[in-house]
Design a protein around this motif. Structure first.
Motif, short mmCIF file in Angstrom:
data_model
loop_
_atom_site.label_atom_id
_atom_site.label_comp_id
_atom_site.label_asym_id
_atom_site.label_seq_id
_atom_site.Cartn_x
_atom_site.Cartn_y
_atom_site.Cartn_z
N GLU A 185 0.85 -1.19 0.00
CA GLU A 185 0.00 0.00 0.00
C GLU A 185 0.89 1.24 0.00
OE1 GLU A 185 -3.44 0.03 2.62
OE2 GLU A 185 -3.05 -2.06 3.13
N PRO A 186 0.94 1.96 -1.14
CA PRO A 186 1.83 3.13 -1.20
C PRO A 186 1.37 4.22 -0.23
CG PRO A 186 0.44 2.97 -3.17
CD PRO A 186 0.21 1.73 -2.38
N PRO A 187 2.34 4.86 0.45
CA PRO A 187 1.96 5.88 1.44
C PRO A 187 1.44 7.16 0.78
CG PRO A 187 4.36 5.68 1.30
CD PRO A 187 3.79 4.62 0.42
N ARG A 188 0.39 7.71 1.37
CA ARG A 188 -0.11 9.03 0.96
C ARG A 188 0.34 10.09 1.95
NH1 ARG A 188 -6.41 9.52 0.23
NH2 ARG A 188 -5.70 11.64 0.61
N GLY A 189 0.55 9.66 3.19
CA GLY A 189 0.91 10.62 4.23
C GLY A 189 1.89 10.00 5.21
N GLN A 190 2.08 10.70 6.33
CA GLN A 190 3.05 10.30 7.35
C GLN A 190 2.34 10.06 8.67
OE1 GLN A 190 5.62 13.91 6.93
NE2 GLN A 190 7.14 12.60 7.92
N LEU A 191 2.90 9.15 9.46
CA LEU A 191 2.42 8.93 10.82
C LEU A 191 3.62 9.01 11.77
CD1 LEU A 191 0.37 7.89 13.01
CD2 LEU A 191 1.13 5.59 12.41
N LEU A 192 3.49 9.82 12.80
CA LEU A 192 4.45 9.83 13.91
C LEU A 192 3.68 9.52 15.17
CD1 LEU A 192 6.75 12.92 13.23
CD2 LEU A 192 7.22 10.53 12.78
N LEU A 193 4.16 8.54 15.94
CA LEU A 193 3.41 8.07 17.09
C LEU A 193 4.31 7.96 18.31
CD1 LEU A 193 0.71 5.38 17.20
CD2 LEU A 193 2.72 5.05 18.62
N HIS A 194 3.81 8.45 19.44
CA HIS A 194 4.52 8.49 20.72
C HIS A 194 3.80 7.56 21.68
CE1 HIS A 194 6.26 10.18 24.37
NE2 HIS A 194 5.16 10.78 24.74
N GLN A 195 4.45 6.43 22.01
CA GLN A 195 3.84 5.45 22.92
C GLN A 195 4.45 5.61 24.32
OE1 GLN A 195 4.32 1.32 21.81
NE2 GLN A 195 3.37 0.55 23.69
N VAL A 196 3.57 5.80 25.30
CA VAL A 196 3.99 5.93 26.70
C VAL A 196 3.36 4.76 27.46
CG1 VAL A 196 4.05 7.42 28.72
CG2 VAL A 196 3.82 8.43 26.45
N THR A 197 4.18 3.94 28.10
CA THR A 197 3.69 2.78 28.85
C THR A 197 3.98 2.99 30.33
OG1 THR A 197 4.08 1.37 26.93
CG2 THR A 197 3.83 0.27 29.07
N LEU A 198 2.94 2.84 31.16
CA LEU A 198 3.09 3.14 32.59
C LEU A 198 2.02 2.40 33.39
CD1 LEU A 198 0.53 5.15 32.61
CD2 LEU A 198 2.17 6.94 32.22
N GLU A 199 2.11 2.54 34.70
CA GLU A 199 1.09 2.01 35.60
C GLU A 199 0.23 3.19 36.05
OE1 GLU A 199 3.46 -1.54 37.91
OE2 GLU A 199 4.12 0.52 38.26
N PRO A 200 -1.09 3.15 35.78
CA PRO A 200 -1.95 4.23 36.26
C PRO A 200 -1.92 4.25 37.80
CG PRO A 200 -3.11 2.79 34.72
CD PRO A 200 -1.82 2.11 35.06
N PRO A 201 -2.21 5.42 38.44
CA PRO A 201 -2.68 6.65 37.81
C PRO A 201 -1.53 7.50 37.29
CG PRO A 201 -2.65 6.88 40.21
CD PRO A 201 -2.23 5.47 39.91
N ALA A 202 -1.84 8.31 36.28
CA ALA A 202 -0.83 9.20 35.68
C ALA A 202 -1.55 10.31 34.94
CB ALA A 202 0.07 8.43 34.74
#
Length: 206
Positions: A185-202
């Motif tokens: 699937e040729p790209p039409r746009g860009q994705l930038l993703l920030h994943q934060v993994t933690l134990e709630p609460p936060a």
């Protein structure tokens, strides 16, 4: 946008009537300058709040706060929050990395916004508590279209990341790893993703 994953559950993105999210909706919203939303999902309560400050030629600045907590006491499952920015055909995005792993900001240009910067602050505890331990992953990929966002992120998850808070047991979790997009699937746009993994609460602010 925002996706989330309680490890042991499934990736959530859009709230569909049949996907088991028990409740979601705006608690307050003036249609323009601020809003407060609450999502309840299998014991997790996600509260999202935004406030906008009008000004300039492109609508102004805004801040967004996400508070994650569990309804019941006891050990919380690991939670990943995925904050993402995507373009669809126009505009450019550039990642600003801290220590090579944490997406600290996204710098970009778009026709509607001109130049912009989106900054991801490190998580804190609830109330006046200070910094909160978290693991970070990030994804930069070509995107065939916004309708394929969830599929692209799901395909990028690998159970090889390790959450290792000081003095406590290490735990494996699903973290994004750059796969270069969806095959065929040729790209039409860009994705930038920030994943934060933690134990709630936060509490996290953008």
């Amino acid at each position: 946008g925002l996706m989330w994953l309680q490890h042991g559950g499934s990736l959530r993105h859009t709230s569909e009537q049949n996907d088991g999210v028990s409740r979601y909706g705006w608690l307050m919203h003036d249609g323009e300058n601020f809003g407060v939303q609450e999502i309840r999902d299998e014991g997790l309560v996600l509260r999202t709040e935004f406030v906008k400050q009008p000004g300039g030629e492109h609508g102004g600045d805004w801040s967004w706060r996400v508070t994650a907590k569990m309804e019941s006491k006891g050990p919380a499952p690991l939670l990943s929050l995925f904050f993402y920015v995507a373009t669809d055909g126009q505009g450019t995005l550039r990642p600003v990395l801290e220590n090579g792993t944490r997406l600290a900001a996204v710098a970009g240009t778009a026709e509607e916004l001109g130049d912009f910067t989106l900054t991801f602050l490190p998580p804190t505890g609830e109330g006046e508590e200070g910094p909160k331990y978290a693991s970070y992953n990030f994804l930069a990929a070509g995107l065939p279209g916004l309708h394929r966002l969830t599929d692209l992120v799901r395909q990028s998850l690998r159970e090889s990341s390790v959450f290792s808070p000081p003095g406590r047991p290490r735990r494996r979790f699903f973290g994004v790893s750059s796969t270069g997009g969806l095959p065929g699937e040729p790209p039409r746009g860009q994705l930038l993703l920030h994943q934060v993994t933690l134990e709630p609460p936060a509490v996290l602010e953008v």
